[in-house]
Structures are given as C-alpha cells and as structure tokens.
Scaffold this motif. Structure first.
Motif, PDB file in Angstrom:
ATOM      1  N   THR A   1       0.865  -1.178   0.000  1.00 23.72           N
ATOM      2  CA  THR A   1       0.000   0.000   0.000  1.00 23.72           C
ATOM      3  C   THR A   1       0.903   1.229   0.000  1.00 23.72           C
ATOM      4  N   ALA A   2       0.302   2.387   0.039  1.00 28.70           N
ATOM      5  CA  ALA A   2       1.081   3.625   0.082  1.00 28.70           C
ATOM      6  C   ALA A   2       1.843   3.773   1.397  1.00 28.70           C
ATOM      7  N   GLN A   3       1.466   3.016   2.427  1.00 24.71           N
ATOM      8  CA  GLN A   3       2.079   3.180   3.741  1.00 24.71           C
ATOM      9  C   GLN A   3       3.078   2.094   4.137  1.00 24.71           C
ATOM     10  N   ASN A   4       3.160   0.987   3.418  1.00 26.49           N
ATOM     11  CA  ASN A   4       3.962  -0.131   3.934  1.00 26.49           C
ATOM     12  C   ASN A   4       5.047  -0.636   2.974  1.00 26.49           C
ATOM     13  N   TYR A   5       5.561   0.214   2.127  1.00 25.82           N
ATOM     14  CA  TYR A   5       6.520  -0.239   1.118  1.00 25.82           C
ATOM     15  C   TYR A   5       7.732  -0.938   1.724  1.00 25.82           C
ATOM     16  N   ASP A   6       8.323  -0.384   2.762  1.00 24.06           N
ATOM     17  CA  ASP A   6       9.555  -0.952   3.310  1.00 24.06           C
ATOM     18  C   ASP A   6       9.379  -2.395   3.787  1.00 24.06           C
TER      19      ASP A   6
ATOM     20  N   TRP B   1       6.869  -4.410   2.955  1.00 23.87           N
ATOM     21  CA  TRP B   1       6.445  -5.195   1.795  1.00 23.87           C
ATOM     22  C   TRP B   1       7.657  -5.603   0.960  1.00 23.87           C
TER      23      TRP B   1
ATOM     24  N   ASP C   1      -1.616  -3.520  -3.852  1.00 23.50           N
ATOM     25  CA  ASP C   1      -2.985  -3.066  -3.658  1.00 23.50           C
ATOM     26  C   ASP C   1      -3.457  -2.258  -4.869  1.00 23.50           C
TER      27      ASP C   1
END
Length: 75
Positions: free
Chosen positions: A5-10, A12, A60
């Motif tokens: 998502t836009a908030q969990n890239y690291d 992920w 997402d």
C-alpha cells in the motif's frame, strides 16, 4: 504476504524479496534485469515475466497505477 500500500513499502519490499527467493523468481531482481551473455533469451524472458506477475499479485489496487505500465526486463 501483505499487499503493498502507500504506507507499507519498506516491510512489503523485504517480505517480497524473501518470497521471490523462496519461489526461485529472484534472479531478475538480484541481477537488475540484466541477462547474462549466453543465457537463454526465452527462458530469461519467461522468468522475468513470472517475477513481474508475482510482484503485481501483491500490490494493492490503490497503488497499482504506479507499476501498471512496467514491462518485464529484456522484452
């Protein structure tokens, strides 16, 4: 596996790299999409495309537009 998502890239990214390695799909990422001289072009292209498809499965829909036009390396 979590969806990116836009908030969990690291988190992920870390988990995705592990998953790609376990699935034996990590070479295109590890080698930055560069096919080695002598490597079979068709096999490399298929591996690269499988890697790309696997990654997209875990993105997402709210952020997929950032990668929807990315193509497999070497194609």
């Amino acid at each position: 596996m979590v969806l990116m998502t836009a908030q969990n890239y690291d988190i992920w990214k870390t988990k995705m790299l592990d998953r790609l390695y376990v699935k034996q799909l990590s070479r295109p990422i590890e080698e930055e999409g560069i096919r080695h001289v002598g490597a079979d072009v068709q096999q490399w292209s298929e591996l690269d495309r499988r890697c790309l498809g696997y990654i997209r499965d875990y993105i997402d829909v709210g952020v997929i537009h950032h990668v929807e036009n990315v193509t497999a390396h070497g194609s």
